[in-house]
Design an enzyme around this catalytic site. Structure first.
Site, PDB file in Angstrom:
ATOM      1  N   THR A  62       0.849  -1.200   0.000  1.00  6.68           N
ATOM      2  CA  THR A  62       0.000   0.000   0.000  1.00  6.68           C
ATOM      3  C   THR A  62       0.882   1.247   0.000  1.00  6.68           C
ATOM      4  O   THR A  62       0.659   2.182  -0.790  1.00  6.68           O
ATOM      5  CB  THR A  62      -0.953  -0.013   1.218  1.00  6.68           C
ATOM      6  OG1 THR A  62      -1.797  -1.166   1.107  1.00  6.68           O
ATOM      7  CG2 THR A  62      -1.803   1.241   1.277  1.00  6.68           C
ATOM      8  N   CYS A 120     -11.215  -6.949   3.778  1.00  4.48           N
ATOM      9  CA  CYS A 120     -11.274  -5.537   4.148  1.00  4.48           C
ATOM     10  C   CYS A 120     -11.310  -5.411   5.654  1.00  4.48           C
ATOM     11  O   CYS A 120     -11.718  -6.316   6.359  1.00  4.48           O
ATOM     12  CB  CYS A 120     -12.411  -4.815   3.456  1.00  4.48           C
ATOM     13  SG  CYS A 120     -14.017  -5.247   4.045  1.00  4.48           S
ATOM     14  N   GLN A 138       0.384 -10.092  -6.165  1.00  4.69           N
ATOM     15  CA  GLN A 138      -0.141 -11.463  -6.154  1.00  4.69           C
ATOM     16  C   GLN A 138       0.641 -12.399  -7.066  1.00  4.69           C
ATOM     17  O   GLN A 138       0.532 -13.614  -6.928  1.00  4.69           O
ATOM     18  CB  GLN A 138      -1.632 -11.463  -6.550  1.00  4.69           C
ATOM     19  CG  GLN A 138      -2.534 -10.723  -5.577  1.00  4.69           C
ATOM     20  CD  GLN A 138      -2.662 -11.408  -4.216  1.00  4.69           C
ATOM     21  OE1 GLN A 138      -2.247 -12.560  -4.031  1.00  4.69           O
ATOM     22  NE2 GLN A 138      -3.225 -10.703  -3.249  1.00  4.69           N
TER      23      GLN A 138
HETATM   24  N1  PLP Z   1      -2.057  -4.932  -4.292  1.00  6.17           N
HETATM   25  C1  PLP Z   1      -2.678  -6.124  -4.331  1.00  6.17           C
HETATM   26  C2  PLP Z   1      -2.964  -6.759  -5.659  1.00  6.17           C
HETATM   27  C3  PLP Z   1      -3.058  -6.763  -3.149  1.00  6.17           C
HETATM   28  O1  PLP Z   1      -3.678  -7.935  -3.205  1.00  6.17           O
HETATM   29  C4  PLP Z   1      -2.772  -6.121  -1.909  1.00  6.17           C
HETATM   30  C5  PLP Z   1      -3.210  -6.729  -0.641  1.00  6.17           C
HETATM   31  O2  PLP Z   1      -4.276  -7.276  -0.532  1.00  6.17           O
HETATM   32  C6  PLP Z   1      -2.105  -4.883  -1.919  1.00  6.17           C
HETATM   33  C7  PLP Z   1      -1.766  -4.322  -3.132  1.00  6.17           C
HETATM   34  C8  PLP Z   1      -1.737  -4.171  -0.625  1.00  6.17           C
HETATM   35  O3  PLP Z   1      -0.698  -4.893   0.006  1.00  6.17           O
HETATM   36  P1  PLP Z   1      -0.232  -4.624   1.515  1.00  6.17           P
HETATM   37  O4  PLP Z   1      -1.119  -5.460   2.378  1.00  6.17           O
HETATM   38  O5  PLP Z   1       1.205  -5.090   1.574  1.00  6.17           O
HETATM   39  O6  PLP Z   1      -0.340  -3.183   1.792  1.00  6.17           O
END
Ligand code: PLP
Length: 382
Positions: free
Chosen positions: A71, A324, A176
């Protein structure tokens, strides 16, 4: 009874080597920026992890910027402060099925433009072409490698070719895909790749933005201060989490091909069980290339919210689309973008497999599904 954890896309259980490395690194007392022996020992742990994460995506270690997760890496990549060979992109394009952390738009805010996907969730390249044709300056495209809800793979290389021809930059959210299938700068053509530790069996709260070229510059990084991470992300590094991330990346890479084959086999069995018990069940994205570990499905008459609880009580951990924080099931923007009706989307469930998944887990899923379907009085094939 042992539980069947089929929610690796939400978070993967910590791998043994990652746990061992983290415990080991807790003995390192130094700050990685300190020049004394203790500081150098902590620095060495971070730098080994940097090599491991770089190897995972075919990048150079010095171009790995550690963050608190994907994120934050997305927020940095989409901050609007990066400059490529043709200057700073003035527009952000996103495909409609991006993770919410990307759809946030960050530095581009409300002006971010959403591109449509087809019925399988694959980016419409003609729409991308049209968006680029009308562009004055360079654009930034944020394109997922694989979707977290359906596992559907995007044609990132084809999109990158178009964006580069128009002088733009590409950020690829490989969260992913990394560690599950080969995903590198070479195969994607991306300028920045994003990886998350906890999706590949490392600890939560660590991630990375990996740059392809050292020549990419950032006007004003989001987090400024002590100049760590070559000035791209200030703050004393989370040594234990980064060390665990590196060990998980190394382990995932070492077993990637054989694991992909094993998991595809288990996923196919799971889908065969769904088809046997609930003929007519919908498997999302079944007709296009997908990650080997993900199965998103919907069974008519089975609502996701109640099904999730019933599976949980039966010892099977599933998810409905993206996890979520509220723990509530909300309408999936991914399925909506794919044109799935609200009625069908309300029943969408996701089983995502990983390094802990065994035949017994698939059997537990099948037993639980049969019981749940019997309870709601849905006729199942025998
Ligand atoms: N991008 C994708 C495709 C994700 O599946 C996720 C998490 O679910 C994220 C970004 C965010 O990852 P993080 O939990 O390391 O912030």
């Amino acid at each position: 009874m042992p539980r069947a954890y089929l929610d690796h896309n939400a978070t993967a259980p910590l791998r043994g080597p990652a746990r061992a490395k983290m415990l080991d690194s807790l003995h390192a007392t130094g700050n990685p920026s300190s020049v004394h022996a203790e500081g150098r020992a902590a620095r060495a742990l971070v730098e080994v992890a940097r090599e491991n994460v770089a190897a995972l995506v075919g990048g150079r270690a010095r171009n790995v910027i550690f963050t608190s997760g994907a994120t934050e890496a997305l927020a940095l990549a989409l901050s609007g402060r990066w400059r490529g060979p043709r200057g700073a992109p003035a527009r952000l394009l996103l495909s409609a099925t991006e993770h919410v952390a990307a759809l946030e738009g960050h530095g581009f805010g409300e002006s971010a433009e959403i591109l449509p996907v087809d019925a399988n969730g694959v980016l419409d390249l003609a729409a991308l072409h049209a968006a680029l044709a009308g562009s004055q300056g360079p654009v930034l495209l944020c394109q997922q490698a694989a979707n977290n809800e359906t596992g559907v793979l995007q044609k990132v290389a084809a999109a990158a070719e178009k964006v580069h021809a128009a002088g733009g930059l590409v950020v690829c959210d490989a969260v992913q895909a990394a560690g599950r299938i080969p995903y590198t700068f070479e195969t994607t053509g991306a300028d920045m790749l994003i990886v998350s530790s906890h999706k590949l069996g490392g600890p939560q709260g660590a991630g990375a933005l990996v740059l392809r070229e050292v020549s990419l510059t950032c006007d004003r990084p989001l987090i400024r201060g002590g100049g760590q991470e070559r000035g791209f992300r200030a703050g004393t590094e989370n040594v234990a989490a980064i060390a665990g991330f590196g060990a998980a990346a190394e382990e995932a890479l070492a077993h990637r091909e054989e694991e992909a084959e094993r998991l595809a086999g288990l996923r196919d069995k799971l889908e065969a069980e769904i088809a046997r018990l609930a003929p007519g069940a919908k498997i999302f994205g079944a007709g296009v290339p997908r990650l080997p570990n993900t199965c998103a499905f919907a069974i008519s008459g089975l609502a996701a919210e109640t099904a999730l609880m019933a599976f949980d009580l039966a010892g099977v951990a599933l998810s409905s689309g993206s996890a979520c924080s509220s723990g509530k099931v909300r309408r999936s923007h991914v399925l909506a973008a794919m044109g799935v009706s609200d009625d069908v989307a309300r029943g969408a469930l996701r089983a995502s497999l990983g390094w802990t998944t065994t035949e017994a887990d698939v059997a537990a899923f099948s037993t639980a599904l049969a019981e749940i379907l019997a309870r709601i009085g849905r006729k199942t094939a025998v």
